[in-house]
Design a protein around this motif. Structure first.
Motif, PDB file in Angstrom:
ATOM      1  N   ASN A 194      58.761 -44.629 -17.329  1.00  0.00           N
ATOM      2  CA  ASN A 194      57.537 -45.209 -17.886  1.00  0.00           C
ATOM      3  C   ASN A 194      57.530 -44.877 -19.163  1.00  0.00           C
ATOM      4  O   ASN A 194      58.223 -43.842 -19.582  1.00  0.00           O
ATOM      5  N   PHE A 195      56.491 -45.201 -19.922  1.00  0.00           N
ATOM      6  CA  PHE A 195      56.430 -44.540 -21.445  1.00  0.00           C
ATOM      7  C   PHE A 195      56.150 -43.068 -21.719  1.00  0.00           C
ATOM      8  O   PHE A 195      56.228 -42.625 -22.635  1.00  0.00           O
ATOM      9  N   LEU A 196      55.939 -42.528 -20.606  1.00  0.00           N
ATOM     10  CA  LEU A 196      55.364 -41.094 -20.503  1.00  0.00           C
ATOM     11  C   LEU A 196      56.386 -40.141 -20.378  1.00  0.00           C
ATOM     12  O   LEU A 196      56.260 -39.000 -20.402  1.00  0.00           O
ATOM     13  N   VAL A 197      57.581 -40.662 -19.886  1.00  0.00           N
ATOM     14  CA  VAL A 197      58.493 -39.439 -19.378  1.00  0.00           C
ATOM     15  C   VAL A 197      59.778 -39.667 -20.115  1.00  0.00           C
ATOM     16  O   VAL A 197      60.273 -40.881 -20.666  1.00  0.00           O
ATOM     17  N   GLY A 198      60.419 -38.618 -20.197  1.00  0.00           N
ATOM     18  CA  GLY A 198      62.127 -38.737 -20.552  1.00  0.00           C
ATOM     19  C   GLY A 198      62.300 -39.233 -21.868  1.00  0.00           C
ATOM     20  O   GLY A 198      61.543 -39.287 -22.861  1.00  0.00           O
ATOM     21  N   THR A 199      63.473 -40.066 -21.823  1.00  0.00           N
ATOM     22  CA  THR A 199      64.060 -40.783 -23.054  1.00  0.00           C
ATOM     23  C   THR A 199      62.994 -41.690 -23.660  1.00  0.00           C
ATOM     24  O   THR A 199      63.288 -42.252 -24.710  1.00  0.00           O
ATOM     25  N   LEU A 200      62.124 -42.453 -22.886  1.00  0.00           N
ATOM     26  CA  LEU A 200      61.289 -43.555 -23.424  1.00  0.00           C
ATOM     27  C   LEU A 200      60.326 -42.713 -24.250  1.00  0.00           C
ATOM     28  O   LEU A 200      59.927 -43.445 -25.043  1.00  0.00           O
ATOM     29  N   ARG A 201      59.983 -41.570 -24.107  1.00  0.00           N
ATOM     30  CA  ARG A 201      59.020 -40.862 -24.968  1.00  0.00           C
ATOM     31  C   ARG A 201      59.658 -40.240 -26.165  1.00  0.00           C
ATOM     32  O   ARG A 201      59.016 -40.257 -27.375  1.00  0.00           O
ATOM     33  N   PHE A 202      60.992 -39.649 -25.988  1.00  0.00           N
ATOM     34  CA  PHE A 202      61.540 -39.019 -27.149  1.00  0.00           C
ATOM     35  C   PHE A 202      62.653 -39.718 -28.257  1.00  0.00           C
ATOM     36  O   PHE A 202      62.953 -39.273 -29.135  1.00  0.00           O
ATOM     37  N   TYR A 203      63.146 -40.483 -27.431  1.00  0.00           N
ATOM     38  CA  TYR A 203      64.363 -41.366 -28.099  1.00  0.00           C
ATOM     39  C   TYR A 203      64.137 -42.335 -29.015  1.00  0.00           C
ATOM     40  O   TYR A 203      64.666 -42.330 -30.082  1.00  0.00           O
ATOM     41  N   PRO A 204      62.886 -42.983 -29.110  1.00  0.00           N
ATOM     42  CA  PRO A 204      62.877 -44.242 -29.789  1.00  0.00           C
ATOM     43  C   PRO A 204      62.460 -43.791 -31.476  1.00  0.00           C
ATOM     44  O   PRO A 204      63.076 -44.319 -32.485  1.00  0.00           O
ATOM     45  N   SER A 205      61.682 -42.779 -31.651  1.00  0.00           N
ATOM     46  CA  SER A 205      61.255 -42.411 -32.928  1.00  0.00           C
ATOM     47  C   SER A 205      62.376 -41.991 -34.029  1.00  0.00           C
ATOM     48  O   SER A 205      62.629 -42.576 -35.066  1.00  0.00           O
ATOM     49  N   PRO A 206      63.334 -41.163 -33.570  1.00  0.00           N
ATOM     50  CA  PRO A 206      64.271 -40.880 -34.514  1.00  0.00           C
ATOM     51  C   PRO A 206      65.279 -42.077 -34.748  1.00  0.00           C
ATOM     52  O   PRO A 206      65.778 -42.256 -35.940  1.00  0.00           O
ATOM     53  N   LEU A 207      65.315 -42.771 -33.905  1.00  0.00           N
ATOM     54  CA  LEU A 207      66.485 -43.946 -34.248  1.00  0.00           C
ATOM     55  C   LEU A 207      65.636 -45.092 -35.171  1.00  0.00           C
ATOM     56  O   LEU A 207      66.096 -45.560 -36.057  1.00  0.00           O
ATOM     57  N   ALA A 208      64.368 -45.289 -35.058  1.00  0.00           N
ATOM     58  CA  ALA A 208      63.409 -45.962 -35.853  1.00  0.00           C
ATOM     59  C   ALA A 208      63.492 -45.415 -37.215  1.00  0.00           C
ATOM     60  O   ALA A 208      63.461 -46.300 -38.061  1.00  0.00           O
TER      61      ALA A 208
END
Length: 151
Positions: free
Chosen positions: A51-65
């Motif tokens: 879900n939005f609160l755990v793992g890659t969903l939480r930390f992965y998108p911002s550096p890519l953006a």
């Protein structure tokens, strides 16, 4: 400039509604578009316990953006129930990926990268293998469980 986060709702062809979090750095995305001539975005899919609160969903998108790749983090019908229903909902969850790709195309993204974590990586792989996606630019798999039945 911080990464902008937008909560969006996606409706799959069978009427299921799921949330998605769209993360974008507008300036970085414009720069990448000028450099490449393409508007590329990533669809990222969680694993069974995602879900939005755990793992890659939480930390992965911002550096890519920040690198110029907007990311649509997709909740699917597998969220937190996949352990109970497993493969029984896998094919239906592909419809959620279809809805995400449609949403990005409707927002003028002309190339798509599919990304997934754990069973989300398996779902991304299956989608890439079974759907004609002429604008598919890449597939990123994090912890893809290659041994799942029919994966």
């Amino acid at each position: 400039m911080p990464v902008d986060r937008r909560l969006v709702s996606l409706t799959s062809e069978d009427g299921q509604v799921h949330d998605a979090l769209f993360e974008i750095d507008e300036r970085a995305a414009r720069g990448r578009e000028r450099a490449t001539g393409r508007r590329t975005a990533i669809v990222h899919i969680h694993g069974i316990m995602g879900n939005f609160l755990v793992g890659t969903l939480r930390f992965y998108p911002s550096p890519l953006a920040r690198a110029g790749f907007p990311v649509l983090v997709l909740e699917t019908r597998m969220a937190n129930v996949g352990q109970l229903f497993g493969q029984a909902i896998f094919e239906e969850a592909i419809r959620d990926v279809e809805a995400a790709v449609r949403w990005l195309r409707a927002h003028d993204y002309d190339t798509i990268i599919l990304s997934g974590y754990s069973s989300g990586a398996t779902l991304a792989t299956r989608f890439a293998a079974t759907h004609h996606v002429p604008d598919l630019r890449g597939l990123v798999c994090l912890g893809n469980p290659w041994g799942l039945p029919q994966s």
